[in-house]
Design a protein around this motif. Structure first.
Motif, PDB file in Angstrom:
ATOM      1  N   UNK A 147      53.019  55.366  54.832  1.00 39.51           N
ATOM      2  CA  UNK A 147      51.951  55.936  53.997  1.00 39.51           C
ATOM      3  C   UNK A 147      50.713  56.196  54.861  1.00 39.51           C
ATOM      4  N   UNK A 148      49.807  57.013  54.347  1.00 41.04           N
ATOM      5  CA  UNK A 148      48.734  57.532  55.190  1.00 41.04           C
ATOM      6  C   UNK A 148      47.345  56.997  54.868  1.00 41.04           C
ATOM      7  N   UNK A 149      47.266  56.062  53.953  1.00 39.15           N
ATOM      8  CA  UNK A 149      45.942  55.527  53.679  1.00 39.15           C
ATOM      9  C   UNK A 149      45.893  54.707  52.410  1.00 39.15           C
ATOM     10  N   UNK A 150      44.729  54.101  52.200  1.00 35.17           N
ATOM     11  CA  UNK A 150      44.506  53.309  50.991  1.00 35.17           C
ATOM     12  C   UNK A 150      43.190  53.698  50.330  1.00 35.17           C
ATOM     13  N   UNK A 151      43.234  53.787  49.023  1.00 37.09           N
ATOM     14  CA  UNK A 151      42.029  53.833  48.203  1.00 37.09           C
ATOM     15  C   UNK A 151      41.907  52.403  47.675  1.00 37.09           C
ATOM     16  N   UNK A 152      40.807  51.747  47.957  1.00 36.06           N
ATOM     17  CA  UNK A 152      40.710  50.319  47.668  1.00 36.06           C
ATOM     18  C   UNK A 152      39.892  50.073  46.405  1.00 36.06           C
ATOM     19  N   UNK A 153      40.585  49.601  45.397  1.00 34.89           N
ATOM     20  CA  UNK A 153      40.012  49.360  44.086  1.00 34.89           C
ATOM     21  C   UNK A 153      38.918  48.287  44.137  1.00 34.89           C
ATOM     22  N   UNK A 154      37.780  48.561  43.530  1.00 32.61           N
ATOM     23  CA  UNK A 154      36.634  47.620  43.445  1.00 32.61           C
ATOM     24  C   UNK A 154      36.557  46.661  44.633  1.00 32.61           C
TER      25      UNK A 154
END
Ligand code: GLC
Length: 566
Positions: free
Chosen positions: A193-200
């Motif tokens: 996978x190419x990245x993370x969106x990090x929740x709160x």
């Protein structure tokens, strides 16, 4: 400024539940996403952010994860995920996953173990406290209503949950928890996978001492406010970067409410070794903030422009902005800043996505999908809307009718109605009964109709995104300086992007009335020169008539255009 692929990318958020259902159960799924990859490629985005696809009891639609290494059965299997990744990469589309590690589901094995006894080896994975004087340890309230503390009868302690009671907060002070999280991140990154969106993510470091805070409208103090940007946040993000992020060529964006540009530079500063960028909330809170989300104030354009300009200028050169107005937590911008018309959708997109920063689109905005005509509280699924209604009407602080108006305007459910693919039954989203009703405007607002119409919102988005990423002006539009013009104009959003000898003038009339503007009066020397160069030029991109630039001109309702000099 250092050039990187993630600064030049355009991200598209997919809310899998509502995107495309391949098997007729009324719920979107991974195979459904695969079917639409060509559509996404054609749109001109290159990174797909998937809202959580992990195993979850769905108390908060997947933001309550019971197994980080398994796919939610309604969405498919791990084999489907692997295929999605492969098919996406085959089209040069990257995949960014949602990383939800401030909390887990109460059905996660860690929590099950943690709550089994005070002696459990995982007790300290979560945040347990004794009662104080027979009640909850502090006056903190959860984001979805009620106390942020849940009493556990069996072990005689409270646990902290900043969101629903089915979302217990993890204890990041415990190094074992951090090790488990990093391992899990590697599991996904090693898949490619190419990245993370990090929740709160800026809520993970809790204060050393838990104390009461100022109570808001109800009896509670917002727990999120009390735990935001805590004392060890940067230590944890730097550790995560060292241990995991820096070892892969990926992009990261942290969801960071309660953050101003100075705080953003600490989390996403170029030299900080933490994250690439954050989602800040100041601009989306201007029509009623976190403290008063359910206010129904109109957006004040000069305030909005000043705010966005501040972020542009204060991050330029030392951090990087994300640019967004839509996502799965926000009502539709076309209903909020616009008047639901296709023209307003185009004007908003033009002024928004030509600023400096990485654009984040949300499914359906490229079609001009609008808020849903909600009526009673029974129309809502979202735990936040339902919780707010219960709490605010229950405490007598709001009248139900008036509150319902505000909820209809702001509810997260506005973003979560099924994607409108065509004018057939179920809007082409499903052959079954959709888990949430389709917006009745699907007969005209849908991808198939817009594909066939050269003036549609969809066709305009394709042009706009290509203009940003593929035209000779690409570097100027991605990396150029930002300068706000006509700051006090209550109707028009206008700015310059400049780089060396080159300049782009972006102008959008954000009202349904004609508007006459004059750039000349009082413009600084450099600006005057650019305006002179632009005189008589035809726009490089425009949503309305192709008018030649003049320093005094009349814009049609919702007209937007970009002129290039140099
Ligand atoms: C984030 C998500 C939101 C979710 C909350 C708790 O704000 O975007 O949808 O409810 O975190 O995980």
């Amino acid at each position: 400024m250092k050039k990187t692929w993630w600064k030049e990318s355009i991200v598209y958020e997919i809310y899998p539940r509502s995107f495309n259902d391949s098997d007729g159960d009324g719920i979107g799924d991974l195979k459904g996403i695969i079917e639409k990859l060509d559509y996404l490629k054609e749109l001109g985005v290159n990174v797909l952010w998937l809202a959580p696809v992990y195993a979850s009891p769905n108390d908060d639609n997947g933001y309550d994860i019971s197994d980080y290494r398994a796919i939610m059965p309604e969405f498919g299997t791990m084999a489907d995920f692997d295929r999605l990744l492969e098919e996406a990469h085959g089209r040069s589309l990257k995949i960014m996953m949602d990383l939800v590690v401030n909390h887990t589901s109460d059905e996660h094995a860690w929590f099950q173990e943690s709550r089994s006894s005070r002696e459990s080896e995982k007790r300290d994975y979560y945040i347990w406290r004794d009662p104080v004087d027979g009640h909850a340890p502090t006056n903190w309230g959860s984001a979805f209503g009620g106390s942020a503390w849940e009493w556990d009868e069996k072990t005689g302690q409270y646990y902290l949950h900043c969101f629903s009671k089915k979302q217990p907060d993890l204890n990041w002070d415990n190094p074992e928890v951090r090790r488990e999280v990093y391992d899990m991140m590697r599991f996904w990154l090693d898949k490619g996978i190419d990245g993370f969106r990090m929740d709160v993510i800026n809520m993970i470091s809790k204060p050393p001492v838990f104390a009461d805070g100022p109570a808001g409208a109800g009896q509670y103090c917002d727990a999120g406010y009390m735990v935001t940007n805590g004392p060890r946040l940067h230590e944890y993000l730097q550790e995560m970067n060292r241990e995991v992020l820096s070892r892969y060529d990926i992009m990261t964006v942290g969801e960071c409410g309660g953050t101003d540009p100075a705080a953003a530079r600490l989390i996403a500063g170029t030299d900080r070794g933490e994250l690439n960028m954050i989602f800040q909330f100041e601009h989306v809170n201007l029509d009623g903030g976190i403290a008063d989300k359910w206010a129904h104030k109109p957006m004040d354009l000069p305030l909005l422009k000043a705010n966005l300009c501040k972020w542009q200028q204060e991050l330029h050169g030392n951090a990087w902005n994300s640019i967004y107005f839509n996502n799965h937590d926000q009502p539709r911008a076309v209903s909020r800043l616009g008047d639901n018309s296709p023209e307003s959708a185009k004007a908003i997109a033009t002024v928004l996505y030509l600023m400096e920063g990485t654009p984040y689109l949300y499914q359906g905005e490229e079609l001009g999908m609008t808020n849903y005509p909600f009526r009673g509280i029974e129309d809502y699924h979202d735990i936040e809307s339902v919780g707010a209604f219960r709490q605010l009407t229950g405490s007598g602080s709001r009248e139900p009718e008036e509150l319902l108006d505000a909820i209809a305007y702001k509810s997260r459910d506005n973003a979560r109605t099924p994607m409108q693919w065509n004018g057939g039954a179920g809007a082409g989203f499903t052959e079954g009964t959709p888990w949430m009703p389709v917006n009745p405007n699907y007969t005209s607002v849908n991808a198939a109709a817009e594909e066939a119409d050269p003036d549609s919102v969809l066709q305009y988005y394709r042009k706009l995104l290509r203009f940003r990423t593929k035209s000779p002006e690409k570097d100027l539009l991605v990396y150029g300086d930002f300068q706000l013009l006509l700051a006090d104009d209550p109707a028009v959003f206008a700015y310059l992007r400049t780089e060396g000898q080159k300049a782009a003038l972006v102008v959008g009339n954000l009202t349904a009335e004609e508007r006459t503007i004059g750039f000349s009066a009082g413009s600084a020397h450099g600006i005057q020169e650019i305006l002179t160069k632009l005189a008589g030029k035809l726009p490089a991109l425009s949503s309305g008539s192709k008018k030649a630039f003049a320093s005094d001109m009349t814009l049609e309702p919702w007209e937007a255009a970009v002129w290039i000099a140099g």
